[in-house]
Enzyme design. Sequence first.
Site, PDB file in Angstrom:
ATOM      1  N   ASP A  38      34.766  80.537  42.902  1.00 37.21           N
ATOM      2  CA  ASP A  38      34.589  81.040  41.627  1.00 37.21           C
ATOM      3  C   ASP A  38      35.986  80.762  40.851  1.00 37.21           C
ATOM      4  O   ASP A  38      36.806  80.400  41.517  1.00 37.21           O
ATOM      5  CB  ASP A  38      34.242  82.757  41.513  1.00 37.21           C
ATOM      6  CG  ASP A  38      33.459  82.972  40.079  1.00 37.21           C
ATOM      7  OD1 ASP A  38      33.929  82.620  38.854  1.00 37.21           O
ATOM      8  OD2 ASP A  38      32.434  83.496  40.042  1.00 37.21           O
ATOM      9  N   ASP A  89      36.324  75.630  40.908  1.00 40.44           N
ATOM     10  CA  ASP A  89      35.579  75.346  39.738  1.00 40.44           C
ATOM     11  C   ASP A  89      34.669  74.190  40.273  1.00 40.44           C
ATOM     12  O   ASP A  89      34.943  73.168  40.554  1.00 40.44           O
ATOM     13  CB  ASP A  89      36.851  74.620  39.057  1.00 40.44           C
ATOM     14  CG  ASP A  89      36.165  74.265  37.485  1.00 40.44           C
ATOM     15  OD1 ASP A  89      35.141  74.066  37.355  1.00 40.44           O
ATOM     16  OD2 ASP A  89      36.800  74.310  36.435  1.00 40.44           O
ATOM     17  N   VAL A  90      33.329  74.618  39.622  1.00 43.17           N
ATOM     18  CA  VAL A  90      32.203  73.687  40.137  1.00 43.17           C
ATOM     19  C   VAL A  90      32.290  72.291  39.516  1.00 43.17           C
ATOM     20  O   VAL A  90      31.410  71.405  39.926  1.00 43.17           O
ATOM     21  CB  VAL A  90      30.827  74.543  39.804  1.00 43.17           C
ATOM     22  CG1 VAL A  90      30.847  75.607  40.834  1.00 43.17           C
ATOM     23  CG2 VAL A  90      30.590  74.803  38.394  1.00 43.17           C
ATOM     24  N   ASN A 140      25.265  78.813  42.065  1.00 46.63           N
ATOM     25  CA  ASN A 140      24.860  79.895  41.161  1.00 46.63           C
ATOM     26  C   ASN A 140      25.697  79.797  39.724  1.00 46.63           C
ATOM     27  O   ASN A 140      25.258  80.402  38.955  1.00 46.63           O
ATOM     28  CB  ASN A 140      24.955  81.304  41.885  1.00 46.63           C
ATOM     29  CG  ASN A 140      25.149  82.300  41.045  1.00 46.63           C
ATOM     30  OD1 ASN A 140      23.976  82.760  40.435  1.00 46.63           O
ATOM     31  ND2 ASN A 140      26.332  82.974  40.841  1.00 46.63           N
ATOM     32  N   TYR A 157      21.845  74.994  26.976  1.00 48.59           N
ATOM     33  CA  TYR A 157      21.659  75.424  27.920  1.00 48.59           C
ATOM     34  C   TYR A 157      20.263  75.348  28.658  1.00 48.59           C
ATOM     35  O   TYR A 157      20.258  75.109  29.863  1.00 48.59           O
ATOM     36  CB  TYR A 157      21.903  77.018  27.710  1.00 48.59           C
ATOM     37  CG  TYR A 157      21.612  78.042  28.943  1.00 48.59           C
ATOM     38  CD1 TYR A 157      22.567  78.500  29.798  1.00 48.59           C
ATOM     39  CD2 TYR A 157      20.484  78.717  29.079  1.00 48.59           C
ATOM     40  CE1 TYR A 157      22.434  79.304  30.881  1.00 48.59           C
ATOM     41  CE2 TYR A 157      20.534  79.626  29.962  1.00 48.59           C
ATOM     42  CZ  TYR A 157      21.114  79.826  30.892  1.00 48.59           C
ATOM     43  OH  TYR A 157      20.868  80.548  32.042  1.00 48.59           O
ATOM     44  N   LYS A 208      19.613  73.832  32.332  1.00 48.74           N
ATOM     45  CA  LYS A 208      18.591  74.471  33.458  1.00 48.74           C
ATOM     46  C   LYS A 208      17.512  73.604  33.592  1.00 48.74           C
ATOM     47  O   LYS A 208      16.946  73.929  34.776  1.00 48.74           O
ATOM     48  CB  LYS A 208      18.378  75.756  32.804  1.00 48.74           C
ATOM     49  CG  LYS A 208      19.568  76.643  32.932  1.00 48.74           C
ATOM     50  CD  LYS A 208      20.342  76.910  34.130  1.00 48.74           C
ATOM     51  CE  LYS A 208      21.426  77.758  34.151  1.00 48.74           C
ATOM     52  NZ  LYS A 208      22.023  78.111  35.321  1.00 48.74           N
ATOM     53  N   ILE A 245      18.332  88.967  32.944  1.00 48.05           N
ATOM     54  CA  ILE A 245      19.026  89.975  33.954  1.00 48.05           C
ATOM     55  C   ILE A 245      20.242  90.406  33.340  1.00 48.05           C
ATOM     56  O   ILE A 245      21.030  90.084  32.748  1.00 48.05           O
ATOM     57  CB  ILE A 245      19.409  89.158  35.403  1.00 48.05           C
ATOM     58  CG1 ILE A 245      18.216  88.224  35.617  1.00 48.05           C
ATOM     59  CG2 ILE A 245      19.825  89.859  36.401  1.00 48.05           C
ATOM     60  CD1 ILE A 245      16.783  88.832  36.092  1.00 48.05           C
ATOM     61  N   THR A 275      23.612  91.321  33.684  1.00 45.15           N
ATOM     62  CA  THR A 275      24.625  91.031  33.937  1.00 45.15           C
ATOM     63  C   THR A 275      25.634  90.594  32.542  1.00 45.15           C
ATOM     64  O   THR A 275      25.183  90.797  31.668  1.00 45.15           O
ATOM     65  CB  THR A 275      24.645  89.501  34.679  1.00 45.15           C
ATOM     66  OG1 THR A 275      24.271  88.655  33.691  1.00 45.15           O
ATOM     67  CG2 THR A 275      23.838  89.568  35.996  1.00 45.15           C
TER      68      THR A 275
HETATM   69  P1  NAD Z   1      27.635  85.887  35.305  1.00 47.35           P
HETATM   70  O1  NAD Z   1      28.439  85.360  34.027  1.00 47.35           O
HETATM   71  O2  NAD Z   1      27.757  87.378  35.336  1.00 47.35           O
HETATM   72  O3  NAD Z   1      28.094  85.205  36.272  1.00 47.35           O
HETATM   73  C1  NAD Z   1      28.402  83.890  36.307  1.00 47.35           C
HETATM   74  C2  NAD Z   1      29.632  83.467  37.266  1.00 47.35           C
HETATM   75  O4  NAD Z   1      29.563  82.156  37.371  1.00 47.35           O
HETATM   76  C3  NAD Z   1      31.030  84.112  37.003  1.00 47.35           C
HETATM   77  O5  NAD Z   1      31.530  84.540  38.131  1.00 47.35           O
HETATM   78  C4  NAD Z   1      31.770  83.056  36.283  1.00 47.35           C
HETATM   79  O6  NAD Z   1      32.943  83.087  36.546  1.00 47.35           O
HETATM   80  C5  NAD Z   1      31.030  81.830  37.128  1.00 47.35           C
HETATM   81  N1  NAD Z   1      31.485  80.515  36.703  1.00 47.35           N
HETATM   82  C6  NAD Z   1      31.398  80.009  35.357  1.00 47.35           C
HETATM   83  N2  NAD Z   1      31.982  78.911  35.259  1.00 47.35           N
HETATM   84  C7  NAD Z   1      32.396  78.677  36.563  1.00 47.35           C
HETATM   85  C8  NAD Z   1      32.956  77.446  37.241  1.00 47.35           C
HETATM   86  N3  NAD Z   1      33.265  76.402  36.402  1.00 47.35           N
HETATM   87  N4  NAD Z   1      33.258  77.380  38.463  1.00 47.35           N
HETATM   88  C9  NAD Z   1      32.743  78.293  39.056  1.00 47.35           C
HETATM   89  N5  NAD Z   1      32.420  79.504  38.843  1.00 47.35           N
HETATM   90  C10 NAD Z   1      32.159  79.532  37.244  1.00 47.35           C
HETATM   91  O7  NAD Z   1      26.238  85.470  34.802  1.00 47.35           O
HETATM   92  P2  NAD Z   1      24.901  85.611  35.972  1.00 47.35           P
HETATM   93  O8  NAD Z   1      23.853  86.098  34.985  1.00 47.35           O
HETATM   94  O9  NAD Z   1      25.241  86.483  37.043  1.00 47.35           O
HETATM   95  O10 NAD Z   1      24.674  83.969  35.995  1.00 47.35           O
HETATM   96  C11 NAD Z   1      24.478  83.574  37.454  1.00 47.35           C
HETATM   97  C12 NAD Z   1      23.420  82.430  37.199  1.00 47.35           C
HETATM   98  O11 NAD Z   1      22.187  83.021  36.636  1.00 47.35           O
HETATM   99  C13 NAD Z   1      23.903  81.426  36.231  1.00 47.35           C
HETATM  100  O12 NAD Z   1      23.619  80.240  36.748  1.00 47.35           O
HETATM  101  C14 NAD Z   1      22.971  81.763  34.940  1.00 47.35           C
HETATM  102  O13 NAD Z   1      22.829  80.786  34.048  1.00 47.35           O
HETATM  103  C15 NAD Z   1      21.680  82.163  35.587  1.00 47.35           C
HETATM  104  N6  NAD Z   1      20.745  82.969  34.935  1.00 47.35           N
HETATM  105  C16 NAD Z   1      21.144  84.034  34.430  1.00 47.35           C
HETATM  106  C17 NAD Z   1      20.092  84.670  33.573  1.00 47.35           C
HETATM  107  C18 NAD Z   1      20.664  86.173  33.108  1.00 47.35           C
HETATM  108  O14 NAD Z   1      19.758  86.732  32.395  1.00 47.35           O
HETATM  109  N7  NAD Z   1      21.795  86.960  33.485  1.00 47.35           N
HETATM  110  C19 NAD Z   1      18.908  84.457  33.630  1.00 47.35           C
HETATM  111  C20 NAD Z   1      18.522  82.957  34.081  1.00 47.35           C
HETATM  112  C21 NAD Z   1      19.702  82.314  34.719  1.00 47.35           C
END
Ligand code: NAD
Length: 252
Positions: free
Chosen positions: A37, A63-64, A90, A157, A161, A190, A192
């Site tokens: 992360d 960093d991804v 993720n 976004y 996706k 979700i 978060t």
């Molecule tokens: P979150 O923001 O709590 O977590 C995302 C994590 O990704 C964080 O720890 C962040 O630091 C990390 N991140 C961001 N950019 C990065 C990078 N360049 N390199 C490495 N790490 C990086 O959000 P979440 O809800 O836990 O999201 C997780 C995944 O689920 C994401 O891909 C998001 O798009 C997807 N998602 C979330 C939801 C929702 O409603 N929360 C819905 C559909 C999909």
Amino acid sequence: MARLDGKVAIVSGGSRGIGECTARLFAAEGASVLIGDVLDALGDAVAASIVAGGGRCIYQHLDVTSEADWSAGVARALAQFGGLNILVNNAGIGSSPHGIADEPAESWDRTMDVNAKGVFLGTRAAIPAMLDAGGGSIVNISSQLGIVAVPYSGSAYQSSKGAVRLFTKSAAIQYAADGIRVNSVHPGPIVTEMTRAVREDTDRYQMTLTLVPMGRYGEPAEVAYAILYLASDESSFVTGSEVVVDGGWTAQ
Ligand code: NAD
């Protein structure tokens, strides 16, 4: 026997949210986990707490969007845990507030870099180690918005996706004969950090709830259990598929 005994996993974006929950669940099911992360303090704390609870986990800055960070992350998993069997792509960033007419090109590029290119770079970095291991499982976190669009979420976004969804199928058929399975998970809304602003805005929150037949947001664990199934050998004949965890959003 635990569901991931003997497996080594990398979870990107594991410092919080769905990724953190997945890392904790994987470790509880017997996996050795590398969290990658950019939120280093949070990631270190999650890894330390997993280890304190008797699990195997390390944190690495990753960093991804960086090819070098992916190389270093895979190398560390191999050095520390002796192999790589599971990758959960993720990490992701949320929607830009702009409509298409006002979207700066830089904002589009950043969203695509993290959400789509990051999944490609992670997959490409993990494949040689998975081939060495005789196979593996890659789980890519897309979204319900990788399947259907909504007007209030940015097109970048949703496009990023959608790219994850099709990249998953492309990778799945390329590596099916090598025993590397690749699947996508499509969470709905979700609880978060990513959805905090919407949940704290009563009007927007109520509007999103009308789109969920189950009438609520999901919890990270409800997504993590789907990821666990795809990561484990229980899903040994499942590849190129999409598992929707959205309270019925895309069913209507
Ligand atoms: P979150 O923001 O709590 O977590 C995302 C994590 O990704 C964080 O720890 C962040 O630091 C990390 N991140 C961001 N950019 C990065 C990078 N360049 N390199 C490495 N790490 C990086 O959000 P979440 O809800 O836990 O999201 C997780 C995944 O689920 C994401 O891909 C998001 O798009 C997807 N998602 C979330 C939801 C929702 O409603 N929360 C819905 C559909 C999909």
